[in-house]
Scaffold this motif. Structure first.
Motif, short mmCIF file in Angstrom:
data_model
loop_
_atom_site.label_atom_id
_atom_site.label_comp_id
_atom_site.label_asym_id
_atom_site.label_seq_id
_atom_site.Cartn_x
_atom_site.Cartn_y
_atom_site.Cartn_z
N VAL A 169 9.55 19.02 -3.58
CA VAL A 169 8.62 18.20 -2.80
C VAL A 169 7.20 18.58 -3.16
O VAL A 169 6.85 19.77 -3.20
CB VAL A 169 8.85 18.39 -1.29
CG1 VAL A 169 7.74 17.74 -0.49
CG2 VAL A 169 10.19 17.80 -0.89
N LEU A 170 6.39 17.58 -3.44
CA LEU A 170 4.95 17.76 -3.67
C LEU A 170 4.19 17.30 -2.43
O LEU A 170 4.34 16.15 -2.00
CB LEU A 170 4.50 16.96 -4.90
CG LEU A 170 2.98 16.86 -5.10
CD1 LEU A 170 2.37 18.23 -5.38
CD2 LEU A 170 2.66 15.88 -6.23
N LEU A 171 3.39 18.16 -1.87
CA LEU A 171 2.53 17.81 -0.73
C LEU A 171 1.14 17.50 -1.26
O LEU A 171 0.46 18.37 -1.83
CB LEU A 171 2.48 18.96 0.28
CG LEU A 171 3.81 19.35 0.92
CD1 LEU A 171 3.64 20.56 1.83
CD2 LEU A 171 4.39 18.19 1.71
N GLU A 172 0.70 16.25 -1.07
CA GLU A 172 -0.57 15.77 -1.61
C GLU A 172 -1.47 15.29 -0.48
O GLU A 172 -1.00 14.64 0.47
CB GLU A 172 -0.33 14.59 -2.57
CG GLU A 172 -0.08 14.99 -3.99
CD GLU A 172 -1.37 15.25 -4.75
OE1 GLU A 172 -2.44 14.77 -4.32
OE2 GLU A 172 -1.31 15.94 -5.78
N ASN A 202 15.19 16.96 -15.52
CA ASN A 202 16.26 16.39 -14.70
C ASN A 202 16.17 16.86 -13.25
O ASN A 202 17.16 17.22 -12.62
CB ASN A 202 17.62 16.74 -15.29
CG ASN A 202 18.72 15.84 -14.77
OD1 ASN A 202 18.45 14.71 -14.33
ND2 ASN A 202 19.94 16.30 -14.79
N VAL A 203 14.96 16.87 -12.71
CA VAL A 203 14.70 17.31 -11.34
C VAL A 203 14.03 16.17 -10.57
O VAL A 203 13.09 15.54 -11.06
CB VAL A 203 13.77 18.56 -11.34
CG1 VAL A 203 13.39 18.95 -9.92
CG2 VAL A 203 14.45 19.71 -12.04
N GLY A 204 14.53 15.90 -9.37
CA GLY A 204 13.92 14.87 -8.55
C GLY A 204 12.61 15.34 -7.94
O GLY A 204 12.42 16.53 -7.67
N LEU A 205 11.69 14.41 -7.73
CA LEU A 205 10.38 14.72 -7.16
C LEU A 205 10.08 13.76 -6.02
O LEU A 205 10.09 12.55 -6.20
CB LEU A 205 9.29 14.62 -8.22
CG LEU A 205 7.85 14.82 -7.73
CD1 LEU A 205 7.64 16.25 -7.23
CD2 LEU A 205 6.84 14.50 -8.83
N GLU A 206 9.82 14.31 -4.84
CA GLU A 206 9.40 13.51 -3.68
C GLU A 206 7.98 13.90 -3.31
O GLU A 206 7.67 15.08 -3.18
CB GLU A 206 10.33 13.75 -2.50
CG GLU A 206 9.95 12.93 -1.26
CD GLU A 206 10.88 13.15 -0.09
OE1 GLU A 206 10.64 12.57 0.98
OE2 GLU A 206 11.85 13.93 -0.25
N ILE A 207 7.11 12.90 -3.18
CA ILE A 207 5.71 13.15 -2.85
C ILE A 207 5.48 12.79 -1.39
O ILE A 207 5.77 11.67 -0.96
CB ILE A 207 4.76 12.35 -3.76
CG1 ILE A 207 5.02 12.69 -5.22
CG2 ILE A 207 3.31 12.64 -3.40
CD1 ILE A 207 4.15 11.92 -6.20
N ILE A 208 4.97 13.72 -0.62
CA ILE A 208 4.67 13.53 0.80
C ILE A 208 3.17 13.72 1.02
O ILE A 208 2.59 14.70 0.53
CB ILE A 208 5.47 14.52 1.67
CG1 ILE A 208 6.96 14.24 1.54
CG2 ILE A 208 5.04 14.44 3.13
CD1 ILE A 208 7.83 15.22 2.29
N GLY A 209 2.57 12.79 1.72
CA GLY A 209 1.14 12.86 1.99
C GLY A 209 0.82 13.79 3.14
O GLY A 209 1.56 13.86 4.12
N VAL A 210 -0.28 14.52 3.00
CA VAL A 210 -0.80 15.38 4.07
C VAL A 210 -2.13 14.79 4.52
O VAL A 210 -3.08 14.74 3.75
CB VAL A 210 -0.99 16.83 3.59
CG1 VAL A 210 -1.51 17.70 4.73
CG2 VAL A 210 0.31 17.39 3.04
N GLN A 211 -2.17 14.32 5.75
CA GLN A 211 -3.36 13.65 6.26
C GLN A 211 -4.08 14.59 7.22
O GLN A 211 -3.53 15.02 8.24
CB GLN A 211 -2.98 12.35 6.98
CG GLN A 211 -4.15 11.42 7.23
CD GLN A 211 -3.68 10.08 7.79
OE1 GLN A 211 -3.27 10.00 8.93
NE2 GLN A 211 -3.72 9.05 6.94
N MET A 212 -5.32 14.91 6.86
CA MET A 212 -6.12 15.81 7.67
C MET A 212 -6.97 15.00 8.66
O MET A 212 -7.80 14.20 8.24
CB MET A 212 -7.04 16.66 6.78
CG MET A 212 -6.31 17.47 5.75
SD MET A 212 -5.26 18.75 6.46
CE MET A 212 -4.63 19.52 4.97
N GLU A 213 -6.74 15.20 9.95
CA GLU A 213 -7.54 14.57 10.98
C GLU A 213 -8.28 15.66 11.75
O GLU A 213 -8.12 16.85 11.48
CB GLU A 213 -6.66 13.73 11.90
CG GLU A 213 -5.98 12.57 11.17
CD GLU A 213 -5.15 11.71 12.12
OE1 GLU A 213 -4.97 12.13 13.28
OE2 GLU A 213 -4.68 10.65 11.67
#
Length: 520
Positions: A169-172, A202-213
């Motif tokens: 998982v990539l946190l962006e 051969n690795v899956g990648l999921e990108i999840i957004g990090v929203q700063m409020e």
């Protein structure tokens, strides 16, 4: 230790020889012991003893059949080649020095994962060592999992999983509209390289957004911009957290403390600096920082490059000097120039009021009371609804970005003018590529020849540098991606990342049409 006068003379002779030849690229080979003994006026055995002392200290290497070679400095922070400072730690033994060199070359992508190393003969010549010393260094690297033996030679293992369900998982960071915040250059290249390398391994990648409020932290599903919980990612191999914004300290710690609960490897990409790991992450072998563009190393590289071109008086120009990375770049330039004997060779022209690009626009808005987006809204109201709905946020962000660029330029003009008045300065080092493009535009408007009168070099190697043909420092993002994936995908291979200090990825200078040697 009491040293006889002849032996002391031999030491002094070797020290001068090493300082002279080490500072001249391509002249690292010393004469034979007999030739040096005759030139120094000492006995052959005395010169051989002096060379043996320097060899044991790791200063020179004696390769049978090839000669005596000056080793590169173990700590590249010490300045120009051949100008060694006294090390704060004990000198490494020859095999440990070779091991460290190969390990750093693996880390920085000189030997990429999945590729074989050169032959033993080529490695002996490259690292200027004996076969026994090289074999001991390679054996230690195999024991630590950094290399793997082949039928003939050695290779860098490709750390990946054969299971197609393997995922990371990539946190962006994301904007208020739920879109990834990708600055041109390093940010875009990092995500693009990561996606390609994951596909290759051969690795899956999921990108999840990090929203700063202001008072809370949200995790965003980028597919539908809905809120989600990280608990749903418990089946992943590990996490990569791209710390590319400057969040409040509690928000930064909040993300890391949440990731700590999963007991999975976490690779942190530090692009801003000044964000030290909290104590729980610093003490955990599952957390590792990878620094890109935020240390003084990139500036030291640029300083050495400019000195080789004969630029002994330079300007560092930065409108972002409130930020830690800008200060470190200035410090890196100053350190190398001082080491080279140019105590006042770096002049600073900087603004220390702003920590974010948006602050420039806010200052202009308060001064002018300008309604930023009204013209665009009026034009978009005439478009069909679906197209208007998709384009309005992006057009607003684009106008804001260009408007802020204009304000940064207006704030930089006084800095450019002051730097130009110093006639001794022959090169400008700018904080990043956009500022370099502004500097180039300013000099052209004032009929100043680039690079004839002023050379320009910057950092990021972005599309701005490519388009304007500006010399720039490339941060070697591909090696950073490979190193981070190796860490995340090899939780049992802690020996490879045994140090708790941040992993600093070395880059290189891309030379284009804005730099040249000083005339005369």
């Amino acid at each position: 230790m009491n040293t006889s006068p002849p032996l002391q003379n031999a030491f002094n002779y070797l020290q001068n020889r090493i300082a002279d030849r080490g500072a001249r690229p391509g002249h690292s080979k010393l004469p034979s012991i007999a030739a040096m003994a005759q030139e120094c006026g000492v006995a052959l055995t005395t010169m051989a003893k002096a060379v043996g002392v320097y060899r044991d200290r790791g200063v020179v290497s004696c390769v049978r059949g090839y000669g005596i070679f000056i080793n590169p400095p173990l700590n590249e922070e010490s300045g120009l080649p051949g100008q060694r400072e006294q090390p704060s730690e004990p000198l490494l033994s020859p095999w440990r020095r070779i091991k460290k060199c190969i390990e750093m070359n693996v880390l920085n992508g000189v030997y990429p994962p999945g590729t074989a190393l050169p032959t033993a003969k080529e490695l002996r010549l490259k690292y200027r060592t004996s076969f026994q010393t090289l074999r001991k260094a390679l054996g230690a690297l195999v024991a630590e999992g950094i290399l793997e033996p082949l039928r003939r030679g050695y290779a860098v293992p490709l750390l990946s999983s054969q299971n197609r369900n393997t995922k990371i998982v990539l946190l962006e960071p994301v904007s208020l509209y739920g879109e990834m915040i990708l600055r041109p250059g390093v940010d875009e290249e990092f995500v693009h390289r990561l996606e390609n390398e994951c596909a290759r391994r051969n690795v899956g990648l999921e990108i999840i957004g990090v929203q700063m409020e202001k008072d809370k932290l949200r995790y965003i599903n980028l597919a539908d911009h809905s809120s989600m919980h990280l608990e749903n990612c418990g089946n992943t191999m590990g996490f990569i957290y791209a710390a590319k914004m400057q969040p409040p300290r509690y928000q930064y710690d909040n993300v890391l403390s949440t990731l700590f609960l999963f007991k999975k490897p976490v690779a942190i990409l530090d692009m801003l600096g000044g964000q030290n790991l909290p104590s729980f992450a610093l003490q955990s072998p599952r957390f590792r920082q990878f620094t890109v563009s935020v240390t003084a190393a990139c500036a030291r590289h640029v300083a050495k490059y400019l000195l080789e071109l004969g630029h002994y008086n330079i300007a560092y120009i930065s409108p972002f000097h409130k930020l830690d990375w800008s200060v470190k770049r200035y410090d890196g330039l100053v350190r190398i120039f001082r080491t080279a004997g140019h105590e006042r060779g770096v002049s600073l022209y900087a603004l220390s009021r702003f920590s974010r690009r948006l602050e420039f626009g806010m200052v202009a808005r308060e001064r002018e009371g300008m309604p930023w987006f009204q013209p665009t809204r009026e034009q978009l109201e005439k478009l069909p609804y679906p197209f208007r709905h998709q384009m309005l946020p992006r057009m607003q962000e684009e106008i804001l970005y260009r408007y802020v660029d204009g304000e940064i330029y207006s704030q930089c003009v006084p800095l450019f003018e002051k730097a130009l008045r110093n006639k001794a300065i022959t090169a400008w080092v700018t904080a990043n590529d956009p500022v370099a493009a502004m500097a180039l535009d300013f000099l052209k408007k004032n009929n100043i020849s680039v690079p004839g009168r002023i050379s320009i070099i910057s950092f990021d190697d972005s599309i701005d540098a490519l388009r304007e043909r500006i010399s720039s420092y490339n941060f070697n993002i591909s090696s950073a991606v490979q190193a981070m994936l190796d860490f995340v995908l090899s939780p049992t291979n802690e020996k490879r990342f045994h140090s708790r200090r941040p992993v600093d990825i070395k880059g290189n200078i891309i030379e284009r049409q804005t730099t040249q040697k000083v005339n005369g």
